[in-house]
Write an enzyme that holds these catalytic residues in place. Structure first.
Site, PDB file in Angstrom:
ATOM      1  N   GLU A 114     -13.085   6.856  -4.569  1.00 38.56           N
ATOM      2  CA  GLU A 114     -13.439   7.096  -5.978  1.00 38.56           C
ATOM      3  C   GLU A 114     -14.603   6.205  -6.391  1.00 38.56           C
ATOM      4  O   GLU A 114     -15.475   6.612  -7.152  1.00 38.56           O
ATOM      5  CB  GLU A 114     -12.218   6.871  -6.862  1.00 38.56           C
ATOM      6  N   GLU A 134      -3.657   9.024  -1.940  1.00 38.18           N
ATOM      7  CA  GLU A 134      -2.694   8.641  -2.987  1.00 38.18           C
ATOM      8  C   GLU A 134      -1.412   9.460  -2.929  1.00 38.18           C
ATOM      9  O   GLU A 134      -0.322   8.954  -3.202  1.00 38.18           O
ATOM     10  CB  GLU A 134      -3.327   8.794  -4.366  1.00 38.18           C
TER      11      GLU A 134
END
Ligand code: T1G
Length: 608
Positions: A114, A134
């Site tokens: 990210e 995640e």
């Protein structure tokens, strides 16, 4: 500009240097540059310094050590962002007026990817691994990954990456449009600086992912419905995959800022969920299991190149489709997954064992009359080897037990049974073997954890069938819980003893079946723990998660018992001892922890 950026008394976690007009911001927070509060603040401050420096025209972001960035700091989870939130930091990076180039080697995972997505350009090495794992922690990407990734590589490809959690390597990332160029490992920084200089020469400024919706595919009819259906089938019972799909879908239906807010709300809600807490427990438990307190990490290992399998544990040996026992299965794993030469000596005169570094036996007695080389490690891979036999006879220092767990696809356990005399280098060699196989090692004493606990579970299932439950009902209840009943020998449970006469048989509820099976399993684990035969309660969880198909979102039997509360478990076991006999009585460890309001995890004392 040149001194490492320090944050007051905090250890320097970023370094800011200049190469001409290019500022080089290095993340330096070993071992994985996890985006802790200190590192987030360090990046924020260093970017601000570079932004304010009139001699800087572009910024390169690079990771020190083995990787770019292993993601947000999982040890900080369970509370709101401190210092600066990761999302806010990434927005600040994306907002800079000077182009930012991410130079990626090793891992760029989770928040690490990210961060790279918030940069304006990305280059990577061929062996780099870029992913959003995640979902494997029961989460969604919580810092813009579900919003920026689809804008960069398209909705369908982003869905696949985020829902599976699987990373891609450098070339695949370039083909996806995730990175702009590939650079050789030994020239990554130089190539990134040259890339930035070319941008400046071409008058290229920041290229913000959030500003380009052209690759979003909101109108792809059926794309999300298909994704939901596939996730429900492949990840039955898991919450996070469906949440990932909802967040990616929002990228195409909500304005960027609103969709980011939806993603963050979803992220924090999942962070508090029992499933994510269990999956984060599993993550750390696996890493703890590799730490053997009395075995220094530098303990030398012995080379293992050639293995001999002696004796045979092929049930119905010779018949086609014979069920392979643990020794035969482990021999196949060593051959297939580690590329070791395995000499099978079942029955026939054993080949020349003198050249074997490891002799694998289906039974202890197969190990005895061996003229194996004087240095060969001798391992027994049986469900229930006699621990005393591990210490008997000469060469006991080279004897241990090895067990690959249940015959389940995806099993990745190697249980290592340490004998009383097993030498440190022999134990270190077995741990190295597990790593080489890509398996999780759990070291135990006195007997293997998995087979002993599975034996108690099968016995309780047999009792339930004797009392009136049907074998099919037991198998269904355990399958619905998430266990693969049939491979665990729980598919067609025989009554444990004489079935109760017809009119005494009773209807047994699904709840009673599940409760008694889980309680029995936990009590069996507690007895192994109190005997000092497992190093940690979390090791027992790892055995079941990695070796017996326990659903990751449940965290393992001991974690589940902690989550439910040990006093209630103690009371159920006590009541069952009254009604069904002393075999059901709770172990003294459960009695003690329940009385103290303690948990199995308190015995392990570690973060996470
Ligand atoms: N946070 C905290 N500690 C971590 C960590 C992390 N992200 N990753 C690793 N560690 C610790 C680990 O516990 C061990 O500690 C040491 O580092 C070495 O790890 C907002 C929410 C990166 C592939 O899921 O997959 O970003 O035991 O033994 O084999 O969207 O670690 O030495 O004390 O595993 O070389 C997403 C998790 C987080 C990646 C390296 N990131 N890590 O493997 O070393 S959530 C991940 C890994 C997130 C954002 C979301 C692996 C690795 P100790 P290791 P390795």
């Amino acid at each position: 500009m040149g001194s490492p950026n320090t944050l007051g008394s905090r250890k320097a976690v970023t370094e800011l240097r200049r190469a001409g007009a290019i500022a080089i911001l290095t993340l330096a927070s070993p071992p994985v540059n996890a985006l802790s509060e200190a590192l987030r603040l360090g990046i924020r401050d260093a970017v601000a310094v570079a932004e304010a420096d009139s001699e800087v025209s572009a910024i390169v972001l690079i990771g020190a050590g083995r990787m770019f960035c292993g993601g947000a700091d999982i040890t900080e989870f369970g509370r709101p962002w401190q210092g600066i939130g990761l999302g806010a930091l990434l927005d600040a990076v994306e907002d800079t007026e000077k182009p930012v180039v991410a130079a990626i080697h090793g891992m760029a995972l989770g928040g690490g990817l990210e961060l790279a997505l918030a940069c304006h350009y990305r280059i990577a090495t061929p062996a780099a691994r870029l992913g959003q794992p995640e979902v494997k922690l029961g989460l969604v990407p919580g810092a813009g990954g579900t919003q920026r990734l689809p804008r960069l590589i398209g909705t369908e490809k982003a869905l696949a990456m985020i829902v599976s959690g699987e990373p891609v390597d450098g070339p695949a990332a370039r083909d996806l449009g995730l990175v702009d160029a590939i650079a050789p490992e030994d020239r990554l920084e130089a190539e990134a600086v040259a890339f930035a200089e070319r941008l400046l020469a071409e008058g290229q400024g920041p290229r913000r992912v959030r500003e380009d919706d052209s690759r979003l595919e909101p109108g792809r009819l059926g794309l999300f419905a298909a994704a939901r259906e596939e996730a429900a089938r492949r990840y039955r019972g898991f919450e996070a995959p469906q949440a990932c799909i909802a967040c990616v879908e929002a990228a195409g239906t909500l304005p960027f800022a609103e969709a980011l807010a939806f993603e963050e709300r979803t992220f924090f809600a999942l962070m508090r969920s029992a499933q994510s807490i269990a999956q984060r427990h599993a993550f750390f438990a696996e890493r703890e299991a590799a730490k053997i307190p009395d075995l220094p990490a530098a303990t030398p290992k012995r080379p293992v190149r050639q293995v001999a399998l002696v004796g045979s544990d092929l049930a119905g040996a010779g018949s086609s489709g014979a069920a392979e026992g643990p020794a035969a299965r482990l021999a196949a794993i060593l051959s297939q997954d580690a590329g070791l030469t395995v000499l099978r000596a079942a029955g026939a005169a054993p080949p020349d064992l003198a050249s074997c570094d490891l002799v694998l036996a289906a039974r202890m007695r197969d190990l005895a009359p061996l003229d194996a080389g004087p240095e060969a490690i001798r391992a027994v891979a049986a469900d229930a080897p006699d621990p005393a036999a591990l210490a008997a006879g000469s060469g006991a220092e080279r004897v241990l037990g090895l067990h690959p767990g249940a015959a389940l696809p995806g099993a990745r356990l190697l249980e290592i049974l340490r004998g009383p005399a097993t030498a440190p280098d022999v134990l270190a060699t077995a741990l190295g073997l597990a790593r080489g196989l890509g398996r999780v090692a759990v070291v135990t004493r006195g007997g293997f954890i998995g087979p002993r606990m599975l034996g108690r579970l099968r016995q309780e299932a047999g009792r339930l069938v004797r009392e009136g439950a049907s074998p099919e009902q037991v198998a269904r209840v355990l399958t619905e819980f998430g266990l693969a009943a049939a491979p665990l020998g729980l598919g067609a449970v025989a009554p444990d003893g004489e079935p109760v006469a017809g009119h005494h048989r009773r209807a047994v509820s699904d709840d009673e079946i599940l409760e008694r099976c889980l309680d029995t399993l936990v009590d069996a684990g507690a007895r192994i723990l109190e005997a000092g035969e497992a190093l940690r309660a979390s090791d027992i969880d790892v055995v079941w998660l990695a070796g017996y198909g326990w659903p990751a979102y449940r965290g393992g039997p001991m974690h589940g018992a902690d989550a439910q509360g040990l006093p209630a478990l103690r009371d159920r076991l006590r009541a069952r001892a009254d009604s069904h006999g002393p075999d059901h009585a709770p172990s003294s460890l459960i009695e003690r922890l329940a009385a103290e309001g303690g948990r199995f995890a308190d015995l392990d004392r570690r973060p996470g």
